[in-house]
Design a protein around this motif. Structure first.
Motif, PDB file in Angstrom:
ATOM      1  N   PRO A   1     -30.072 -12.372 -95.659  1.00 21.18           N
ATOM      2  CA  PRO A   1     -29.230 -13.701 -96.246  1.00 21.18           C
ATOM      3  C   PRO A   1     -27.709 -13.327 -95.909  1.00 21.18           C
ATOM      4  O   PRO A   1     -27.399 -12.344 -95.929  1.00 21.18           O
ATOM      5  N   GLU A   2     -27.129 -14.472 -95.868  1.00 23.26           N
ATOM      6  CA  GLU A   2     -25.615 -14.261 -95.833  1.00 23.26           C
ATOM      7  C   GLU A   2     -24.876 -13.645 -96.971  1.00 23.26           C
ATOM      8  O   GLU A   2     -25.222 -13.608 -98.102  1.00 23.26           O
ATOM      9  N   VAL A   3     -23.964 -12.938 -96.592  1.00 18.33           N
ATOM     10  CA  VAL A   3     -23.100 -11.897 -97.825  1.00 18.33           C
ATOM     11  C   VAL A   3     -21.818 -12.384 -97.632  1.00 18.33           C
ATOM     12  O   VAL A   3     -21.383 -12.824 -96.779  1.00 18.33           O
ATOM     13  N   ASP A   4     -21.323 -12.346 -98.926  1.00 20.46           N
ATOM     14  CA  ASP A   4     -19.820 -12.904 -99.113  1.00 20.46           C
ATOM     15  C   ASP A   4     -19.164 -11.452 -99.889  1.00 20.46           C
ATOM     16  O   ASP A   4     -19.371 -11.054-101.160  1.00 20.46           O
ATOM     17  N   MET A   5     -18.826 -10.454 -98.900  1.00 14.41           N
ATOM     18  CA  MET A   5     -18.317  -9.119 -99.403  1.00 14.41           C
ATOM     19  C   MET A   5     -17.431  -9.375-100.398  1.00 14.41           C
ATOM     20  O   MET A   5     -16.927  -8.210-100.997  1.00 14.41           O
ATOM     21  N   TRP A   6     -16.531 -10.299-100.579  1.00 13.21           N
ATOM     22  CA  TRP A   6     -15.371 -10.599-101.543  1.00 13.21           C
ATOM     23  C   TRP A   6     -15.808 -11.077-102.965  1.00 13.21           C
ATOM     24  O   TRP A   6     -15.214 -10.673-103.847  1.00 13.21           O
ATOM     25  N   ASN A   7     -17.047 -11.484-102.803  1.00 11.46           N
ATOM     26  CA  ASN A   7     -17.384 -12.213-104.013  1.00 11.46           C
ATOM     27  C   ASN A   7     -19.043 -11.600-104.495  1.00 11.46           C
ATOM     28  O   ASN A   7     -19.128 -11.686-105.707  1.00 11.46           O
ATOM     29  N   ASP A   8     -19.794 -11.073-103.715  1.00 18.32           N
ATOM     30  CA  ASP A   8     -21.227 -10.732-104.048  1.00 18.32           C
ATOM     31  C   ASP A   8     -21.114  -9.177-104.432  1.00 18.32           C
ATOM     32  O   ASP A   8     -20.726  -8.595-103.917  1.00 18.32           O
ATOM     33  N   THR A   9     -21.774  -9.105-105.608  1.00 22.91           N
ATOM     34  CA  THR A   9     -21.900  -7.717-106.111  1.00 22.91           C
ATOM     35  C   THR A   9     -23.229  -7.138-105.341  1.00 22.91           C
ATOM     36  O   THR A   9     -23.933  -7.989-104.904  1.00 22.91           O
TER      37      THR A   9
ATOM     38  N   ALA B   1     -25.471   1.749-112.843  1.00 26.02           N
ATOM     39  CA  ALA B   1     -25.842   0.943-111.811  1.00 26.02           C
ATOM     40  C   ALA B   1     -24.804   0.222-111.378  1.00 26.02           C
ATOM     41  O   ALA B   1     -23.465   0.742-111.408  1.00 26.02           O
ATOM     42  N   CYS B   2     -25.174  -0.902-110.665  1.00 28.01           N
ATOM     43  CA  CYS B   2     -23.815  -1.751-110.132  1.00 28.01           C
ATOM     44  C   CYS B   2     -22.834  -1.836-111.018  1.00 28.01           C
ATOM     45  O   CYS B   2     -23.216  -2.445-112.282  1.00 28.01           O
ATOM     46  N   ASN B   3     -21.673  -1.859-110.752  1.00 20.06           N
ATOM     47  CA  ASN B   3     -20.297  -2.284-111.873  1.00 20.06           C
ATOM     48  C   ASN B   3     -20.217  -3.392-111.875  1.00 20.06           C
ATOM     49  O   ASN B   3     -18.958  -3.806-112.254  1.00 20.06           O
ATOM     50  N   ASP B   4     -20.849  -4.374-111.120  1.00 27.21           N
ATOM     51  CA  ASP B   4     -20.665  -5.874-111.186  1.00 27.21           C
ATOM     52  C   ASP B   4     -19.230  -6.326-110.560  1.00 27.21           C
ATOM     53  O   ASP B   4     -18.595  -7.130-110.814  1.00 27.21           O
ATOM     54  N   LYS B   5     -18.886  -5.271-109.628  1.00 26.97           N
ATOM     55  CA  LYS B   5     -17.697  -5.805-108.616  1.00 26.97           C
ATOM     56  C   LYS B   5     -18.240  -5.954-107.364  1.00 26.97           C
ATOM     57  O   LYS B   5     -19.087  -5.159-106.822  1.00 26.97           O
ATOM     58  N   PRO B   6     -17.544  -7.079-106.328  1.00 25.09           N
ATOM     59  CA  PRO B   6     -18.035  -7.058-105.012  1.00 25.09           C
ATOM     60  C   PRO B   6     -17.560  -5.814-104.385  1.00 25.09           C
ATOM     61  O   PRO B   6     -16.659  -5.019-104.871  1.00 25.09           O
ATOM     62  N   GLY B   7     -18.290  -5.679-103.043  1.00 20.95           N
ATOM     63  CA  GLY B   7     -18.154  -4.436-102.406  1.00 20.95           C
ATOM     64  C   GLY B   7     -16.712  -4.243-101.711  1.00 20.95           C
ATOM     65  O   GLY B   7     -16.147  -3.262-101.712  1.00 20.95           O
TER      66      GLY B   7
END
Length: 193
Positions: A67-75, A121-127
């Motif tokens: 799927p397309e990823v938005d590295m600035w917004n997707d966690t 787990a994931c810290n809810d911040k984008p990569g």
């Protein structure tokens, strides 16, 4: 600085075609300003994780879609949901402290989260904006679990490592943070999609 183990040296030859994917590369989400005493002159290129994953699958003889990823917004959690929603990826979420090795299969995508105690787990911040996760590609679910991993700091090279090293390298040679495996994604789509 990373100290090469015998297994790592063995993998340099055995999995040379995978190592070449990431040789001299560093994850695009790394902000060089946060790396203490960073010397990034040796970094030839900065690659995006999805491009590395696609190249690893190609070396393994598989064609997959992401799927397309938005590295600035997707966690990582957002992107994991996109993978499952695509219908092409199965998701396994190991419980904290669970022996995940029996769950693994060749060519799984693994995602781990870093934290001071290794329980988060994931810290809810984008990569690209403070995220605490990193993916890797499990080449083989045996023989030390060789895993393609790319650098997130200048102290540990990109390459193929035993999974046990991938999960402890930052703790021992980098930031001191501990890793926890949070996602296993497995391709279940058609090869021609």
């Amino acid at each position: 600085m990373y100290k090469e183990t015998e297994k790592y040296k063995e993998y340099l030859t055995t999995y040379q075609n995978f190592t070449e994917i990431v040789a001299g590369a560093m994850c695009k989400s790394v902000d060089p300003k946060i790396i203490a005493k960073a010397s990034l002159a040796h970094i030839k290129q900065i690659k995006e994780p999805i491009n590395i994953q696609a190249a690893a699958f190609a070396v393994a003889g598989k064609t997959v879609t992401f799927p397309e990823v938005d590295m600035w917004n997707d966690t990582s959690d957002d992107y994991a949901k996109k993978m499952v929603d695509s219908g092409n990826w199965e998701q396994i979420v190991p419980e904290l402290g669970e022996d995940f090795y029996p769950l693994l299969q060749d060519h799984d995508i693994l995602t781990w989260a870093y934290s001071s105690d290794g329980t988060e787990a994931c810290n809810d911040k984008p990569g690209m904006n403070g995220g605490n996760t990193m993916p890797g590609f499990l080449i083989k679910a045996s023989d030390g679990y060789p895993t393609l991993n790319w650098a997130m700091c200048s102290y540990i090279p990109s390459g193929v490592f035993p999974l046990s090293e991938v999960l402890t390298n930052q703790e021992h040679y980098g930031s001191g943070l501990k890793a926890r495996l949070i996602y296993i994604h497995r391709w279940v789509g058609n090869e021609d999609t």
